[in-house]
Design a protein around this motif. Sequence first.
Motif, PDB file in Angstrom:
ATOM      1  N   THR A 184       8.732 -60.179  19.997  1.00  0.00           N
ATOM      2  CA  THR A 184       8.930 -59.843  21.313  1.00  0.00           C
ATOM      3  C   THR A 184       7.847 -59.841  22.084  1.00  0.00           C
ATOM      4  O   THR A 184       6.829 -59.255  21.742  1.00  0.00           O
ATOM      5  CB  THR A 184       9.593 -58.506  21.210  1.00  0.00           C
ATOM      6  OG1 THR A 184      10.778 -58.270  20.428  1.00  0.00           O
ATOM      7  CG2 THR A 184      10.203 -57.988  22.731  1.00  0.00           C
TER       8      THR A 184
ATOM      9  N   LEU B 151       3.200 -60.742  30.884  1.00  0.00           N
ATOM     10  CA  LEU B 151       3.474 -60.920  29.568  1.00  0.00           C
ATOM     11  C   LEU B 151       2.378 -61.384  28.704  1.00  0.00           C
ATOM     12  O   LEU B 151       2.129 -62.535  28.950  1.00  0.00           O
ATOM     13  CB  LEU B 151       4.812 -60.993  29.404  1.00  0.00           C
ATOM     14  CG  LEU B 151       5.926 -60.102  30.016  1.00  0.00           C
ATOM     15  CD1 LEU B 151       6.297 -60.852  31.088  1.00  0.00           C
ATOM     16  CD2 LEU B 151       7.130 -59.874  29.145  1.00  0.00           C
TER      17      LEU B 151
ATOM     18  N   TRP C 173       4.436 -56.400  27.081  1.00  0.00           N
ATOM     19  CA  TRP C 173       3.883 -56.154  28.640  1.00  0.00           C
ATOM     20  C   TRP C 173       2.624 -55.674  28.610  1.00  0.00           C
ATOM     21  O   TRP C 173       1.966 -55.021  27.804  1.00  0.00           O
ATOM     22  CB  TRP C 173       4.765 -55.033  29.104  1.00  0.00           C
ATOM     23  CG  TRP C 173       6.104 -55.615  29.739  1.00  0.00           C
ATOM     24  CD1 TRP C 173       7.248 -55.277  28.858  1.00  0.00           C
ATOM     25  CD2 TRP C 173       6.474 -56.355  30.741  1.00  0.00           C
ATOM     26  NE1 TRP C 173       8.416 -55.972  29.730  1.00  0.00           N
ATOM     27  CE2 TRP C 173       8.063 -56.441  30.755  1.00  0.00           C
ATOM     28  CE3 TRP C 173       5.598 -56.564  31.978  1.00  0.00           C
ATOM     29  CZ2 TRP C 173       8.520 -57.226  31.649  1.00  0.00           C
ATOM     30  CZ3 TRP C 173       6.510 -57.297  32.927  1.00  0.00           C
ATOM     31  CH2 TRP C 173       7.906 -57.595  33.022  1.00  0.00           C
TER      32      TRP C 173
ATOM     33  N   ASN D 237      15.238 -66.382  29.245  1.00  0.00           N
ATOM     34  CA  ASN D 237      14.033 -66.131  28.783  1.00  0.00           C
ATOM     35  C   ASN D 237      13.834 -66.952  27.508  1.00  0.00           C
ATOM     36  O   ASN D 237      13.810 -66.110  26.296  1.00  0.00           O
ATOM     37  CB  ASN D 237      14.043 -64.627  28.542  1.00  0.00           C
ATOM     38  CG  ASN D 237      14.055 -63.912  29.917  1.00  0.00           C
ATOM     39  OD1 ASN D 237      13.274 -64.286  30.735  1.00  0.00           O
ATOM     40  ND2 ASN D 237      14.902 -63.029  30.153  1.00  0.00           N
TER      41      ASN D 237
ATOM     42  N   PRO E  74       5.578 -62.625  35.419  1.00  0.00           N
ATOM     43  CA  PRO E  74       6.988 -61.972  35.412  1.00  0.00           C
ATOM     44  C   PRO E  74       7.699 -62.094  36.637  1.00  0.00           C
ATOM     45  O   PRO E  74       6.837 -62.514  37.574  1.00  0.00           O
ATOM     46  CB  PRO E  74       6.441 -60.612  35.356  1.00  0.00           C
ATOM     47  CG  PRO E  74       5.298 -60.340  36.005  1.00  0.00           C
ATOM     48  CD  PRO E  74       4.504 -61.589  35.830  1.00  0.00           C
TER      49      PRO E  74
ATOM     50  N   VAL F 169      13.080 -62.756  33.274  1.00  0.00           N
ATOM     51  CA  VAL F 169      11.909 -61.931  33.377  1.00  0.00           C
ATOM     52  C   VAL F 169      10.672 -62.713  33.233  1.00  0.00           C
ATOM     53  O   VAL F 169       9.835 -62.665  33.983  1.00  0.00           O
ATOM     54  CB  VAL F 169      12.033 -60.846  32.202  1.00  0.00           C
ATOM     55  CG1 VAL F 169      10.649 -60.143  32.159  1.00  0.00           C
ATOM     56  CG2 VAL F 169      13.139 -60.303  32.228  1.00  0.00           C
ATOM     57  N   LEU F 170      10.687 -63.889  32.373  1.00  0.00           N
ATOM     58  CA  LEU F 170       9.687 -64.735  32.035  1.00  0.00           C
ATOM     59  C   LEU F 170       9.334 -65.752  33.246  1.00  0.00           C
ATOM     60  O   LEU F 170      10.378 -66.552  33.342  1.00  0.00           O
ATOM     61  CB  LEU F 170       9.619 -65.430  30.739  1.00  0.00           C
ATOM     62  CG  LEU F 170       9.916 -64.582  29.367  1.00  0.00           C
ATOM     63  CD1 LEU F 170       9.897 -65.479  28.355  1.00  0.00           C
ATOM     64  CD2 LEU F 170       8.841 -63.826  29.350  1.00  0.00           C
TER      65      LEU F 170
ATOM     66  N   GLU G 277      15.491 -56.331  25.084  1.00  0.00           N
ATOM     67  CA  GLU G 277      14.278 -56.408  24.633  1.00  0.00           C
ATOM     68  C   GLU G 277      12.997 -56.504  25.557  1.00  0.00           C
ATOM     69  O   GLU G 277      11.811 -55.931  25.187  1.00  0.00           O
ATOM     70  CB  GLU G 277      13.971 -57.790  23.830  1.00  0.00           C
ATOM     71  CG  GLU G 277      14.943 -57.871  22.545  1.00  0.00           C
ATOM     72  CD  GLU G 277      14.833 -59.173  21.868  1.00  0.00           C
ATOM     73  OE1 GLU G 277      14.304 -59.304  20.614  1.00  0.00           O
ATOM     74  OE2 GLU G 277      15.544 -60.294  22.532  1.00  0.00           O
ATOM     75  N   LEU G 278      13.436 -56.888  26.742  1.00  0.00           N
ATOM     76  CA  LEU G 278      12.359 -56.976  27.811  1.00  0.00           C
ATOM     77  C   LEU G 278      12.248 -55.834  28.882  1.00  0.00           C
ATOM     78  O   LEU G 278      11.414 -55.705  29.609  1.00  0.00           O
ATOM     79  CB  LEU G 278      12.362 -58.397  28.647  1.00  0.00           C
ATOM     80  CG  LEU G 278      12.326 -59.676  27.688  1.00  0.00           C
ATOM     81  CD1 LEU G 278      12.655 -60.798  28.471  1.00  0.00           C
ATOM     82  CD2 LEU G 278      10.680 -59.579  26.939  1.00  0.00           C
TER      83      LEU G 278
ATOM     84  N   TRP H 218      14.610 -64.256  24.044  1.00  0.00           N
ATOM     85  CA  TRP H 218      14.590 -62.869  24.120  1.00  0.00           C
ATOM     86  C   TRP H 218      15.640 -62.524  25.345  1.00  0.00           C
ATOM     87  O   TRP H 218      15.913 -62.999  26.185  1.00  0.00           O
ATOM     88  CB  TRP H 218      13.184 -62.266  24.512  1.00  0.00           C
ATOM     89  CG  TRP H 218      12.093 -62.757  23.625  1.00  0.00           C
ATOM     90  CD1 TRP H 218      11.941 -62.307  22.358  1.00  0.00           C
ATOM     91  CD2 TRP H 218      11.380 -63.991  23.696  1.00  0.00           C
ATOM     92  NE1 TRP H 218      10.919 -62.981  21.762  1.00  0.00           N
ATOM     93  CE2 TRP H 218      10.705 -63.978  22.257  1.00  0.00           C
ATOM     94  CE3 TRP H 218      11.078 -64.976  24.454  1.00  0.00           C
ATOM     95  CZ2 TRP H 218       9.748 -65.044  22.238  1.00  0.00           C
ATOM     96  CZ3 TRP H 218      10.272 -65.828  24.407  1.00  0.00           C
ATOM     97  CH2 TRP H 218       9.605 -66.059  23.085  1.00  0.00           C
TER      98      TRP H 218
ATOM     99  N   ASP I 139      17.535 -58.905  27.449  1.00  0.00           N
ATOM    100  CA  ASP I 139      17.462 -57.963  28.446  1.00  0.00           C
ATOM    101  C   ASP I 139      16.887 -56.721  27.850  1.00  0.00           C
ATOM    102  O   ASP I 139      15.936 -55.920  28.023  1.00  0.00           O
ATOM    103  CB  ASP I 139      18.434 -57.835  29.454  1.00  0.00           C
ATOM    104  CG  ASP I 139      18.933 -58.668  30.353  1.00  0.00           C
ATOM    105  OD1 ASP I 139      17.965 -59.570  30.651  1.00  0.00           O
ATOM    106  OD2 ASP I 139      19.803 -58.723  31.187  1.00  0.00           O
TER     107      ASP I 139
END
Length: 506
Positions: free
Chosen positions: A224, A215, A227, A484, A204, A188-189, A501-502, A497, A499
């Motif tokens: 965490t 983010l 977004w 991440n 992202p 994600v990051l 959590e994001l 972090w 999945d």
Amino acid sequence: MNWKKPLAWLALCSMLLLCFPAATQAAAGGKKVRLPDFPVLINGHTLDNSKLKYPFFVYKDITYLPLTWEYTRALAIALSFDQEKGLHIGMGGGRLSGGWIDWKKEAFRPDLSGSNPRNRAYTATMPDFPVTIGNSYIDNGSEPYPLLEWNDVTYLPLTWKYAHDALGLELVWDDAKGLNVIGGQQQVLGAIYHDDADYLYVYPELITEPDRGGLRVKKSLDETPIWMTNKETDELRKRIVELKRETAGEPASLETRDDGLYYQGLHLMTKEQITVSPGEAGMAYIRELKGMRFELPSGITLVSVEKITAYNIGRSLYEYRTFLILGKKVSEIIELQQPLDRIIANDDGSFWLVSNGMPTHGRIMTGTQRLALLDAKGNVRLANEVLSESEIVVPGVSTPGLKELLTEDGELLIYRSGISNDGSFSPQDTQGYYWLDTGFNISKADALDALAKEENSQDRPNLNRGGVYMGSDRKFYLLRMKNNTIFNYSDNKTGRWYDDELLATQ
């Protein structure tokens, strides 16, 4: 043993016995195993091993992972069974077919219907079918840590060779939290592109919910990531543009005449250099000519010209030229035929000219990350030639708002790629961080040796693609290529972090 048994987990067979008496389990070649005396986690979730239907075991001080449906799905491990070839274990892919708006990640739900007393004797057996991991056949009988079987489920030893090298899993040990097995995570990051006193701001790689533009990550790395909405992201980008103007040049007004391109009446480029031949393939045309000027205290003006040639195939060619103007005299700095990203003033009246490289299709062209020294008389020396280095990166140049890049002693921190500048691009023993002065004297930045080694890590993008970010606090933040993870190298602190959590899960 019936060949169908290894696939029992795939069919989610409800006929499996909860547990066998020790005497029944003990067979020829049985291996005594025990429950781990430390916590075990899957993607950050601590498991209650005493209640797992298929618990983790330890054999010869190596933790064993049960290859059930829940664990293999969570860790993106692919299993297949062939009656002749046996069991094949491989990578199942990190994204698991996800990545669109309203897509939700499958939540991890371990089966807690078991009962595993610590004082009980446990015995596992050797599988009676062939096993292949990745592309390698496993001679299980001669392995020091063989695959085992318990209650008709195959168990994988979490050795570095199998878990990390073959299956791409990350194994993280913490004295207090225990063993964390990480895999199957969405990336994600993306690249870190800005920071302020409290936050890092990250592009992202994956957006699955509407109105998400980026983010922000607390610099303490103990919260965490949050977004940001599209509006918040747009406002931040406008602020970044303002900050970059403080260290970048001003737009230059260029004039096109019959015989070429001019700046304030001074001839920069010929007509041939700013036009396209009618016969050139792709129906090319000059889409844009724009310039940036840098006024230096020494009376020198630098003008950088960007020429964009468009083609009907949907591609564009970007070309750059930098001109030095002293009085009425114009000369081209041929060493810098790429964007000019930052000019750094030295106490002796000279200037460092920094180019982060020539971008093309999302990459930086080899040999275009350059550093040059311009003295008060207009002479230019290219550091890449003096140091025989193909790529020289100046950390912090792309950090919006970071104005002062020199030390109190007037030295500049640079990163050398370790690739020669002689045209052959051959490796040399120079990769790393160095201090550089205006006399081209260099000294190794020993405190950053470990950071230099990170440049070769497979778990993180390289320096010029947003993997290493030098913040406005002059600290180094490393974005890992998977799972991440952001590592504050300067403070030796890690944030990781998962999945759930994001991303939204189901």
